[in-house]
Write a protein that holds these residues in place. Structure first.
Motif, PDB file in Angstrom:
ATOM      1  N   ASN A  11     -24.847  44.847  17.192  1.00  0.00           N
ATOM      2  CA  ASN A  11     -23.745  44.448  16.333  1.00  0.00           C
ATOM      3  C   ASN A  11     -24.220  43.994  14.954  1.00  0.00           C
ATOM      4  N   HIS A  12     -25.490  44.084  14.680  1.00  0.00           N
ATOM      5  CA  HIS A  12     -25.984  43.633  13.390  1.00  0.00           C
ATOM      6  C   HIS A  12     -25.484  44.562  12.296  1.00  0.00           C
ATOM      7  N   SER A  13     -24.917  43.963  11.254  1.00  0.00           N
ATOM      8  CA  SER A  13     -24.365  44.786  10.180  1.00  0.00           C
ATOM      9  C   SER A  13     -25.144  44.575   8.892  1.00  0.00           C
ATOM     10  N   ALA A  14     -25.106  45.576   8.062  1.00  0.00           N
ATOM     11  CA  ALA A  14     -25.778  45.500   6.770  1.00  0.00           C
ATOM     12  C   ALA A  14     -25.087  44.500   5.852  1.00  0.00           C
ATOM     13  N   ALA A  15     -23.788  44.262   6.048  1.00  0.00           N
ATOM     14  CA  ALA A  15     -23.052  43.338   5.195  1.00  0.00           C
ATOM     15  C   ALA A  15     -23.573  41.914   5.335  1.00  0.00           C
ATOM     16  N   ALA A  19     -25.299  39.853   2.379  1.00  0.00           N
ATOM     17  CA  ALA A  19     -24.804  38.523   2.022  1.00  0.00           C
ATOM     18  C   ALA A  19     -25.954  37.529   1.946  1.00  0.00           C
ATOM     19  N   ALA A  20     -26.902  37.650   2.863  1.00  0.00           N
ATOM     20  CA  ALA A  20     -28.052  36.749   2.834  1.00  0.00           C
ATOM     21  C   ALA A  20     -28.973  37.047   1.658  1.00  0.00           C
ATOM     22  N   LEU A  21     -29.158  38.339   1.345  1.00  0.00           N
ATOM     23  CA  LEU A  21     -30.078  38.709   0.267  1.00  0.00           C
ATOM     24  C   LEU A  21     -29.471  38.575  -1.125  1.00  0.00           C
ATOM     25  N   LEU A  22     -28.187  38.843  -1.268  1.00  0.00           N
ATOM     26  CA  LEU A  22     -27.549  38.796  -2.572  1.00  0.00           C
ATOM     27  C   LEU A  22     -26.622  37.591  -2.744  1.00  0.00           C
ATOM     28  N   VAL A  60     -31.266  27.633   3.306  1.00  0.00           N
ATOM     29  CA  VAL A  60     -30.300  27.411   4.398  1.00  0.00           C
ATOM     30  C   VAL A  60     -29.311  28.566   4.477  1.00  0.00           C
ATOM     31  N   LEU A  61     -28.769  28.969   3.344  1.00  0.00           N
ATOM     32  CA  LEU A  61     -27.809  30.082   3.356  1.00  0.00           C
ATOM     33  C   LEU A  61     -28.461  31.387   3.804  1.00  0.00           C
ATOM     34  N   ALA A  62     -29.692  31.630   3.379  1.00  0.00           N
ATOM     35  CA  ALA A  62     -30.384  32.846   3.800  1.00  0.00           C
ATOM     36  C   ALA A  62     -30.624  32.862   5.304  1.00  0.00           C
ATOM     37  N   CYS A  63     -30.707  31.697   5.915  1.00  0.00           N
ATOM     38  CA  CYS A  63     -30.881  31.623   7.370  1.00  0.00           C
ATOM     39  C   CYS A  63     -29.553  31.675   8.117  1.00  0.00           C
ATOM     40  N   VAL A  64     -28.512  31.102   7.537  1.00  0.00           N
ATOM     41  CA  VAL A  64     -27.229  30.974   8.238  1.00  0.00           C
ATOM     42  C   VAL A  64     -26.351  32.219   8.084  1.00  0.00           C
ATOM     43  N   LEU A  65     -26.340  32.825   6.907  1.00  0.00           N
ATOM     44  CA  LEU A  65     -25.427  33.944   6.671  1.00  0.00           C
ATOM     45  C   LEU A  65     -25.643  35.127   7.613  1.00  0.00           C
ATOM     46  N   PRO A  66     -26.867  35.506   7.964  1.00  0.00           N
ATOM     47  CA  PRO A  66     -27.009  36.626   8.913  1.00  0.00           C
ATOM     48  C   PRO A  66     -26.510  36.300  10.320  1.00  0.00           C
ATOM     49  N   MET A  67     -26.329  35.039  10.626  1.00  0.00           N
ATOM     50  CA  MET A  67     -25.857  34.660  11.960  1.00  0.00           C
ATOM     51  C   MET A  67     -24.345  34.534  12.050  1.00  0.00           C
ATOM     52  N   MET A  68     -23.644  34.815  10.958  1.00  0.00           N
ATOM     53  CA  MET A  68     -22.189  34.742  10.967  1.00  0.00           C
ATOM     54  C   MET A  68     -21.621  35.825  11.869  1.00  0.00           C
ATOM     55  N   GLY A  71     -19.753  40.571   8.605  1.00  0.00           N
ATOM     56  CA  GLY A  71     -20.047  40.585   7.182  1.00  0.00           C
ATOM     57  C   GLY A  71     -18.947  39.979   6.332  1.00  0.00           C
ATOM     58  N   ARG A  72     -17.698  40.163   6.751  1.00  0.00           N
ATOM     59  CA  ARG A  72     -16.586  39.590   5.989  1.00  0.00           C
ATOM     60  C   ARG A  72     -16.644  38.076   5.973  1.00  0.00           C
ATOM     61  N   VAL A  73     -16.992  37.488   7.086  1.00  0.00           N
ATOM     62  CA  VAL A  73     -17.092  36.027   7.152  1.00  0.00           C
ATOM     63  C   VAL A  73     -18.234  35.539   6.271  1.00  0.00           C
ATOM     64  N   ALA A  74     -19.363  36.226   6.315  1.00  0.00           N
ATOM     65  CA  ALA A  74     -20.512  35.828   5.501  1.00  0.00           C
ATOM     66  C   ALA A  74     -20.189  35.928   4.010  1.00  0.00           C
TER      67      ALA A  74
END
Length: 95
Positions: A11-15, A19-22, A60-68, A71-74
């Motif tokens: 279920n891992h998405s590029a979005a 979100a974590a990278l940009l 913190v955001l770079a660690c948390v955003l991929p776990m959302m 992609g829309r939520v992140a």
């Protein structure tokens, strides 16, 4: 491995990654800029505080955003933080 572990990995998405990278640095820089602009201290102290808040927030955001959840939520988290700050900074600059 169980099916739930495999479905989470599939279920891992590029979005979320984007979100974590940009989005994470964009949010961190905007929060740092807002602190520099709105803190009632001298320029050097405001810059130091803005920078020292920006770096851990970025991590913190770079660690948390991929776990959302998706992609829309992140990206929603990123936009919910950046948009009010951008409006406040634009209002400060124009008036």
């Amino acid at each position: 491995m169980t099916d739930s572990v495999l479905s989470k990995a599939a279920n891992h998405s590029a979005a979320r990654t984007l979100a974590a990278l940009l989005g994470a640095p964009l949010v961190a820089f905007s929060v740092g800029a807002a602190l520099v602009a709105f803190l009632p201290v001298s320029g050097v102290w405001a810059f130091a505080l803005g920078f020292h808040v920006m770096v851990p927030l970025w991590v913190v955001l770079a660690c948390v955003l991929p776990m959302m959840r998706d992609g829309r939520v992140a990206w929603g988290v990123c936009l919910a933080i950046v948009l009010p700050i951008a409006v406040a900074l634009a209002a400060r600059r124009s008036g």
